[in-house]
Scaffold this active site. Sequence first.
Site, PDB file in Angstrom:
ATOM      1  N   ASP A 185      44.672 110.464 -77.296  1.00 54.43           N
ATOM      2  CA  ASP A 185      45.387 109.206 -77.499  1.00 54.43           C
ATOM      3  C   ASP A 185      46.887 109.476 -77.305  1.00 54.43           C
ATOM      4  OD1 ASP A 185      45.967 106.568 -77.922  1.00 54.43           O
ATOM      5  OD2 ASP A 185      44.764 106.369 -79.733  1.00 54.43           O
TER       6      ASP A 185
HETATM    7  C1  BGC Z   1      46.083 103.377 -78.701  1.00 50.83           C
HETATM    8  C2  BGC Z   1      44.961 103.471 -77.701  1.00 50.83           C
HETATM    9  C3  BGC Z   1      45.448 103.113 -76.324  1.00 50.83           C
HETATM   10  C4  BGC Z   1      46.642 103.987 -75.980  1.00 50.83           C
HETATM   11  C5  BGC Z   1      47.189 103.722 -74.594  1.00 50.83           C
HETATM   12  C6  BGC Z   1      47.328 104.087 -78.240  1.00 50.83           C
HETATM   13  O1  BGC Z   1      48.408 103.849 -79.065  1.00 50.83           O
HETATM   14  O2  BGC Z   1      45.635 103.917 -79.925  1.00 50.83           O
HETATM   15  O3  BGC Z   1      43.904 102.645 -78.085  1.00 50.83           O
HETATM   16  O4  BGC Z   1      44.419 103.274 -75.398  1.00 50.83           O
HETATM   17  O5  BGC Z   1      47.658 103.751 -76.918  1.00 50.83           O
HETATM   18  O6  BGC Z   1      47.816 102.515 -74.508  1.00 50.83           O
END
Ligand code: BGC
Length: 705
Positions: A254
Amino acid sequence: MTVPADLLGKMTLAEKIGQLNMVTADHAVTGPMVAGDMSAAMRAGRIGSMLNLWGVEATRAAQRTAVEETRLGIPLFFGLDVIHGFRTIFPIPLAEAGAFDPALWETTAREAAAESAAAGLDLTFTPMLDIARDPRWGRIAEGPGEDPLVGAAFAKAKVRGLQGDRLTGIAATAKHYVAYGASVAGRDYATVDISARTLAELYLPPFQAAVEADVAAIMPAFTDFDGVPLTAHRQLLTGTLRGQWGFSGVVISDYGAIGELLCHGVAGDLAEAAALALKAGVDIDMMAFAYDRGLPEALRRGLVTESDIDAAVARVLNLKDRLGLFDDPYRRCSPDAVPEPASIVAARMAVARETAGRSLVLLQNRGGALPLPAAPGRIALIGPLADAGTEMLGPWSAAGERTAAVSVLSGLRAALPGALIEHVEGATLEGVDTTGIAAAVAATDRADQVILCLGEAAGMSGEAASRARIDLPGRQAQLADAVLARGKPVIVLLFSGRPIAMPKVFDKAAAVVACWFPGSEAGHAVADLLIGRINPSARLAVTWPRHVGQVPIAYSVRSGGRPEKPTEKYTSKYLDLPNSPQFDFGHGLSYGAFSVAEPTVTVADSILVDTAVTNEGERRGATTVFLFMRDPVASIARPVLELKRFERLELDAGERRSLTFRLERTDFAFAGADLEPVIEPGEIEIYVGFSADRAALRGARFLIA
Ligand code: BGC
């Protein structure tokens, strides 16, 4: 075509690490870090993939740099959060789950993938499969609700829809692996402290289903499990995921999560963080630059080996190959791409409208307040969400056509062209000004029909949007009180990313519709329901609490030794509220009624549960029949109800249809003392019905050998 021969052998260490480095293009930033100019790094082969860049021109330009200006010409891939639609926004997943229809879930995923691919995207960070039982957690909006069986069906449908056959669509990423929904106290990014049994029974099944459906990628959660951050959780990422389930795709961290291993307190510096993540099984570093900066040092210190790096790079190259990028790097960003014909765009919008209509849950409808009469007279349309097109899109709509969302006001005007609609805001979403309430009351007094549009702003759910209170924000409760006090039947349209505790409104309103965030076609779908053009059929994929003090809350819980008895003090209950929710999991009304027959069970090789459903109403409609079980005596206490099957049926007025659920012995297995599956002989209770309200279920028993 496969990955070019000996590509890995030709790569320098920096180029290998580059393949593991995913950077953002600044279009949408979900974390605290912002990327600078990436072109020099890209030319040096130090970037393997990008997120938040879309549009064929933009992606083609970046791809050209990768293919033509780097030493080895390895194509990039482009990823984005397409959580509930790319440009055409569908209802939020929590709402769509309430349609209880895997075919529909698959269709919207396929449409979103088609739109995304046409805009240069190769991969999406979807589906979000976090089981959630705590509506304080804002991300409950993004997932399929509280039940693992529903979550698993949702996972399969979404992966199939997004990826198509053999990745002809776009790559899906099942996230956030795993148990993120159990963040303590419903606070985003907080620690998670649950048992290995709860993990196995509740949180893992949707991910296992995604792997069975051949999902291309997995994203670990920001959170920890039992003190080990998922980003560094070797046992779960490599042991369970790859070892036990045979996952062969890529694991994408993430946003910034590898760097956060320092803050978690499990790594002393970036080299240690990078080593922990790589060793655990994380292939791609999204926006922590921990692999870029930390892996060379980790290698020097002997914390990782070059073959660890090679294994991750091989998986990334393999994904690019599966995406067809070695065949044609411009496959999804071709200069020859022709815009989709208007008929396809219109058909997709029709899917958005239908899906929104099938996600609106009619929670209550006293005195048949809905649908509106054919000649509704003067309508007062009140509230901060009555004319709020942008809010209708919900929390994840990065590329949504923001101006195109239909508000309730526009939808109602289109549906009732001759009607006199008086629109009054009454109060803002979160403000404290109450001076508008008087105008709302005056409009109520003048009206024949009163429709009150209440709820949350889109940004009050989703990531980093937990709420300690799950009630109506701002002065909306006061607005509702004032309008409801006028004594007219009031129809409440509630928009939110979570169940909202508003007991007074439920007490006094004639009708309440949980609209969630319905997406691009919100106003049209809501109007379809209001005027009776559609017969409501959606149901709750989450239990709806009366009060925040009851959460976490779910239908599938253990009895405990002293289950609630209202008249006995020393039983498991509150002094000031019943345990029962406002609405049960599965609850949802239609403009009619359905009944279900007493089930009978036949035990042969399979276990067949026969029942019949009758549409007792006066119009065609759809309902969902749930099949629950209970194992009343087992070596491990089992929940009072467990969902085993669900089936959506559409029936004509008066129609009766037989229904057979087929179960296998393995459906009655559970994790024994050592967490290995066991089937224990004995009596099993089977229940069928339209929600988890135990009093309304019809049951049968049988013996399992
Ligand atoms: C979120 C994810 C997301 C990623 C990319 C993160 O902050 O937890 O769900 O896919 O950002 O945008």
